[in-house]
Design a protein around this motif. Structure first.
Motif, PDB file in Angstrom:
ATOM      1  N   THR A 560       0.856  -1.189   0.000  1.00 48.07           N
ATOM      2  CA  THR A 560       0.000   0.000   0.000  1.00 48.07           C
ATOM      3  C   THR A 560       0.889   1.235   0.000  1.00 48.07           C
ATOM      4  OG1 THR A 560      -0.100  -0.009   2.417  1.00 48.07           O
ATOM      5  CG2 THR A 560      -1.876  -1.137   1.240  1.00 48.07           C
ATOM      6  N   GLU A 561       0.393   2.269  -0.604  1.00 45.80           N
ATOM      7  CA  GLU A 561       1.130   3.529  -0.668  1.00 45.80           C
ATOM      8  C   GLU A 561       0.425   4.556   0.200  1.00 45.80           C
ATOM      9  OE1 GLU A 561       2.744   6.785  -3.961  1.00 45.80           O
ATOM     10  OE2 GLU A 561       1.644   4.992  -4.563  1.00 45.80           O
ATOM     11  N   THR A 562       1.143   5.090   1.146  1.00 48.29           N
ATOM     12  CA  THR A 562       0.560   6.088   2.051  1.00 48.29           C
ATOM     13  C   THR A 562       1.404   7.350   2.011  1.00 48.29           C
ATOM     14  OG1 THR A 562       1.839   5.199   3.903  1.00 48.29           O
ATOM     15  CG2 THR A 562      -0.393   4.349   3.595  1.00 48.29           C
ATOM     16  N   PRO A 563       0.808   8.501   2.175  1.00 51.04           N
ATOM     17  CA  PRO A 563       1.583   9.753   2.179  1.00 51.04           C
ATOM     18  C   PRO A 563       2.415   9.879   3.452  1.00 51.04           C
ATOM     19  CG  PRO A 563      -0.700  10.188   2.695  1.00 51.04           C
ATOM     20  CD  PRO A 563      -0.625   8.748   2.305  1.00 51.04           C
ATOM     21  N   VAL A 564       3.459  10.663   3.348  1.00 48.05           N
ATOM     22  CA  VAL A 564       4.313  10.887   4.517  1.00 48.05           C
ATOM     23  C   VAL A 564       3.553  11.652   5.586  1.00 48.05           C
ATOM     24  CG1 VAL A 564       6.468  11.903   5.323  1.00 48.05           C
ATOM     25  CG2 VAL A 564       6.356  10.839   3.067  1.00 48.05           C
ATOM     26  N   HIS A 565       2.844  12.688   5.152  1.00 47.78           N
ATOM     27  CA  HIS A 565       2.056  13.500   6.073  1.00 47.78           C
ATOM     28  C   HIS A 565       0.614  13.501   5.586  1.00 47.78           C
ATOM     29  CE1 HIS A 565       5.727  14.909   7.985  1.00 47.78           C
ATOM     30  NE2 HIS A 565       6.213  15.213   6.776  1.00 47.78           N
ATOM     31  N   PHE A 566      -0.289  13.061   6.438  1.00 48.02           N
ATOM     32  CA  PHE A 566      -1.696  13.044   6.068  1.00 48.02           C
ATOM     33  C   PHE A 566      -2.258  14.462   6.164  1.00 48.02           C
ATOM     34  CE2 PHE A 566      -0.882   8.704   7.218  1.00 48.02           C
ATOM     35  CZ  PHE A 566      -1.648   7.979   6.335  1.00 48.02           C
ATOM     36  N   ILE A 567      -2.994  14.855   5.137  1.00 47.74           N
ATOM     37  CA  ILE A 567      -3.605  16.180   5.089  1.00 47.74           C
ATOM     38  C   ILE A 567      -5.091  16.025   5.350  1.00 47.74           C
ATOM     39  CG2 ILE A 567      -4.045  18.214   3.677  1.00 47.74           C
ATOM     40  CD1 ILE A 567      -1.548  17.541   2.084  1.00 47.74           C
ATOM     41  N   GLU A 568      -5.555  16.708   6.379  1.00 49.43           N
ATOM     42  CA  GLU A 568      -6.973  16.646   6.699  1.00 49.43           C
ATOM     43  C   GLU A 568      -7.737  17.570   5.759  1.00 49.43           C
ATOM     44  OE1 GLU A 568      -7.611  17.517  10.748  1.00 49.43           O
ATOM     45  OE2 GLU A 568      -6.450  15.815  11.505  1.00 49.43           O
ATOM     46  N   LYS A 569      -8.778  17.050   5.177  1.00 49.88           N
ATOM     47  CA  LYS A 569      -9.592  17.817   4.241  1.00 49.88           C
ATOM     48  C   LYS A 569     -11.003  17.925   4.801  1.00 49.88           C
ATOM     49  CE  LYS A 569      -7.020  16.375   0.145  1.00 49.88           C
ATOM     50  NZ  LYS A 569      -7.101  15.740  -1.190  1.00 49.88           N
ATOM     51  N   ASN A 570     -11.396  19.176   5.052  1.00 48.90           N
ATOM     52  CA  ASN A 570     -12.756  19.440   5.519  1.00 48.90           C
ATOM     53  C   ASN A 570     -13.566  19.995   4.350  1.00 48.90           C
ATOM     54  OD1 ASN A 570     -12.056  18.706   8.184  1.00 48.90           O
ATOM     55  ND2 ASN A 570     -11.184  20.748   8.510  1.00 48.90           N
ATOM     56  N   ILE A 571     -14.207  19.118   3.653  1.00 44.43           N
ATOM     57  CA  ILE A 571     -14.935  19.497   2.449  1.00 44.43           C
ATOM     58  C   ILE A 571     -16.425  19.451   2.750  1.00 44.43           C
ATOM     59  CG2 ILE A 571     -15.416  18.922   0.042  1.00 44.43           C
ATOM     60  CD1 ILE A 571     -12.655  17.672  -0.100  1.00 44.43           C
ATOM     61  N   ASP A 572     -17.086  20.583   2.444  1.00 43.09           N
ATOM     62  CA  ASP A 572     -18.534  20.646   2.597  1.00 43.09           C
ATOM     63  C   ASP A 572     -19.152  20.440   1.218  1.00 43.09           C
ATOM     64  OD1 ASP A 572     -21.123  21.041   3.237  1.00 43.09           O
ATOM     65  OD2 ASP A 572     -20.940  23.143   3.832  1.00 43.09           O
ATOM     66  N   PRO A 573     -19.764  19.268   0.964  1.00 45.80           N
ATOM     67  CA  PRO A 573     -20.287  19.012  -0.394  1.00 45.80           C
ATOM     68  C   PRO A 573     -21.453  19.921  -0.765  1.00 45.80           C
ATOM     69  CG  PRO A 573     -20.962  17.293   1.126  1.00 45.80           C
ATOM     70  CD  PRO A 573     -19.982  18.142   1.868  1.00 45.80           C
ATOM     71  N   SER A 574     -22.088  20.541   0.221  1.00 47.34           N
ATOM     72  CA  SER A 574     -23.223  21.418  -0.093  1.00 47.34           C
ATOM     73  C   SER A 574     -22.809  22.872  -0.322  1.00 47.34           C
ATOM     74  CB  SER A 574     -24.249  21.370   1.051  1.00 47.34           C
ATOM     75  OG  SER A 574     -23.681  21.851   2.256  1.00 47.34           O
ATOM     76  N   TYR A 575     -21.520  23.165  -0.184  1.00 39.72           N
ATOM     77  CA  TYR A 575     -21.067  24.539  -0.369  1.00 39.72           C
ATOM     78  C   TYR A 575     -21.013  24.888  -1.847  1.00 39.72           C
ATOM     79  CZ  TYR A 575     -17.937  28.559  -0.581  1.00 39.72           C
ATOM     80  OH  TYR A 575     -17.384  29.775  -0.855  1.00 39.72           O
ATOM     81  N   SER A 576     -21.409  26.116  -2.147  1.00 38.53           N
ATOM     82  CA  SER A 576     -21.351  26.605  -3.531  1.00 38.53           C
ATOM     83  C   SER A 576     -20.896  28.055  -3.517  1.00 38.53           C
ATOM     84  CB  SER A 576     -22.721  26.481  -4.200  1.00 38.53           C
ATOM     85  OG  SER A 576     -22.666  27.004  -5.502  1.00 38.53           O
TER      86      SER A 576
END
Length: 670
Positions: A560-576
């Motif tokens: 498996t390939e994993t990133p060195v540093h995990f980046i947290e992504k706070n994505i709001d799918p309802s945002y426009s």
């Protein structure tokens, strides 16, 4: 080792040549135990040559041809019991699966039926017949005689007419596939419940078994039989135990080493027989408790339904239909439990065949038994002293220190297990701990190793099975719990637990019948009968394996390939971010407020709109146009005046005049 199948076949043929019946499973188990017991000769990591194959075949055939051998009969009993247990359960499961498959086919036919026209009488009639055939399909319906089958069909027809009349077919065909399936199952349960209620009232129920009566009776009858066998077998085991202990302690002249070893083998056989009886009794008792609960619930539901219906001609269906459904489900559960009890009865019948499969050399009239009972009781000190001398009496060699001569031994010498570690050299968290009933709340529920037999006695006395005494204390070691027959055994195990744990494995390797009796399948996985049968723990059929060997382990490369540093992504799918999209949503919400309907939404109407119930006011419309202008244009008309003689004296035609007339053009006024 691909040669194992050939080895098993040769063993079976060799036994058949001597007119001895031998199953492939038994041959594989014996061959496997021979390979395990002599790992130096038959190394598992190398292929068997022709000489090794012939040696295994000859040893296995010789073992299987032994006459009047308690140890061989124990192995046969173990194989027969496990195989009978699995085969009986598979037979019941196969019969139930066959009926279920037929029902699924009928359900599939019913669900897939499509009508070209709602008034197609022939198609509706055929569909109704399929539903009727589904409702009459039960586990024993094919065994009904013709007269009973006709009675069943009449009862089902009457029940279906009241629950699901023909007029309901038009709405049924419009349902989805999942809704049709659920409705068919519910219909079958309700119809069966109506027939059971009529049976209780004495007005029907043809072909329906009275599980609420037959199941408890079967459990009671089978429990009494097994209980009687257990009591008699406990007496026999106690007699063997008394004689063997007396012979080891008192050394009577008429008792030889061969007789003691024979009694040990017979005792192991009787204890294995007793263990299987206790297992069956536990299963039957468990089924009996469940049957008792289901029977009480079944009769209670019938009483409630009887009081609800009473003498009334009609009852609201929302009150009685759930009762009918519950009654049918309880009746089905009673039938399933009765099938399990029947499986245990068949297994018991197969087990009883091994009750007298060899000649018992000890009975209640034996002189040695009378001597053992009449002998004076030893004091505690004498018992401990005799126990300390047991290793010498039974031929177990204790380690000798350099420069000192050890005690002489008699009989076969059992080598000490390699790698023994005294308790003082073990890490503190791995040392054995003695538990008592005062310090351990769950003392009575602890799972005991070796089925509660004393490991010190098994090792020190060459496979003698003496039950331990929990009152002396339970020793916890390596996440396992052990009990012992006396204080000397307890203290010996506390001093060097590894010695006795490994010693028990060595004794079981030389006496394969003890592997399953002491439940050492974890230490001898290749000799597990369930594995040889191609099942996982006896729970059901699994992928068939070559008899006697493990399935090859499948190995694959995976990464498996994993990133060195995990980046947290706070994505709001309802945002426009689009202003026009936001404006569109606002208009949609505002438009909903103008709808005429204001009642509560339901699961079916949620996020839906009916055109006939929603009113949208017309939108105000207007247009902007440019202003247009016009000009006054002169229009000239020329004509002759006086042609009719009017307005002219003497009727003389005058001259023509030119008159200018104003004409409207554009928006100009006259």
């Amino acid at each position: 080792m691909d040669e194992i199948e050939e080895v098993v076949g040769e063993i079976v043929r060799g036994c058949s040549a001597q007119k001895v019946q031998c199953s492939e499973l038994l041959a594989a188990f014996v061959a496997r135990t021979i390979l395990e017991s002599d790992a130096q000769t038959f190394a598992l990591e190398k292929e068997l040559n022709d000489e090794d194959v012939n040696s295994v075949i000859n040893l296995s055939v010789e073992r299987l041809l032994e006459k009047d051998s308690p140890s061989l009969e124990t192995i046969k009993m173990q194989v027969a019991f496990d195989s009978s247990h699995v085969m009986n359960e598979e037979a019941v499961a196969s019969a139930a699966a066959s009926v279920a498959a037929k029902k699924r086919e009928l359900q599939k036919t019913i669900i897939s039926t499509k009508l070209m026209d709602a008034n197609d009488f022939d198609s509706l009639t055929a569909l109704y017949r399929e539903i009727f055939s589904l409702l009459t399909k039960t586990r024993s319906s094919e065994e009904y005689p013709e007269s009973v089958r006709r009675s069943v069909e009449r009862e089902v027809a009457a029940a279906v007419e009241s629950v699901f009349p023909r007029i309901g077919l038009k709405s049924f065909v419009q349902l989805s596939s999942e809704e049709k399936k659920l409705q068919l199952e519910e219909l079958a349960s309700i119809v069966n419940g109506i027939r059971l209620f009529n049976k209780e009232a004495g007005k029907g129920g043809a072909g329906l078994e009275s599980f609420e009566v037959s199941a408890p009776n079967k459990v009671s009858e089978l429990s009494n039989i097994i209980s009687g066998e257990i009591d008699s077998m406990n007496v026999i085991c106690q007699e063997y135990q008394e004689v063997i202990v007396f012979s080891n302690l008192r050394k009577p002249a008429e008792v030889t080493e061969y007789m003691i070893q024979r009694w040990k083998d017979e005792l192991a056989n009787r204890r294995q027989y007793l263990s299987y009886l206790q297992s069956l009794f536990e299963d039957v008792s468990k089924c009996g408790r469940k049957i008792s609960f289901l029977r009480e619930s079944y009769l209670s539901e019938l009483d409630d339904l009887s009081s609800m219906v009473g003498s009334r001609n009609s009852v609201p269906k929302e009150h009685v239909y759930p009762k009918f459904d519950k009654i049918a489900q309880l009746w089905k559960d009673l039938g399933d439990e009765l099938s399990i009890v029947s499986c245990r009865e068949s297994t018991l019948n197969d087990l009883v065949d091994y009750k007298s499969s060899f000649t018992l050399t000890l009975n209640s009239d034996s002189q040695v038994l009378s001597m053992a009972r009449d002998a004076p009781t030893l004091s505690t000190e004498e018992e401990e002293e005799a126990a300390r001398a047991a290793v010498i009496v039974t031929g177990v060699a204790e380690p000798k220190e350099e420069g000192k001569e050890g005690p002489e031994t008699t009989g076969d010498v059992i080598d000490l297990p390699k790698g023994t570690v005294p308790s003082d050299l073990l890490p503190p968290n791995e040392r054995p701990v003695c538990l008592s009933i005062d310090s351990t709340p769950e003392f009575m529920q602890l799972p005991l190793e070796y089925q509660g037999f004393c490991p010190w006695t098994i090792y020190s006395r060459s496979g003698l099975l003496l039950p331990g005494k929990p009152a002396l204390g339970v020793v916890q070691f390596s996440n396992s719990f052990f009990v012992f027959a006396h204080e000397v055994a307890l203290q010996g195990f506390l001093d060097d637990p590894v010695k006795y744990v490994e010693g028990v494995k060595g004794v079981a390797m030389r006496n394969p019948e003890l592997i399953h009796l002491l439940r050492l399948q974890r230490d001898f996985p290749n000799t597990a009968i369930a594995k040889l049968m191609g099942t996982q723990g006896g729970a059901g059929p699994a992928e068939q394996l070559p008899l006697g060997f493990e399935a090859p382990t499948t190995k694959v490369d995976a990464s498996t390939e994993t990133p060195v540093h995990f980046i947290e992504k706070n994505i709001d799918p309802s945002y426009s971010w689009n202003e026009w999209t936001l404006r569109k949503r606002a208009l949609q919400l505002a438009n909903l407020k103008k709808c005429k309907t204001s009642s509560q939404q339901t699961d079916e109407s949620h996020m839906r709109r009916e055109n006939d119930s929603q009113v949208y006011l017309p939108r105000t419309k207007s247009t902007m146009t440019k202003t247009s202008t016009g000009t006054n244009v002169d229009k000239r008309i020329t004509y002759v005046k006086g042609l009719r003689g009017e307005g002219v004296k003497g009727g003389i035609v005058g001259m023509s005049l030119e008159i200018k007339e104003t004409v409207n053009v554009g928006q100009s006024s006259r």
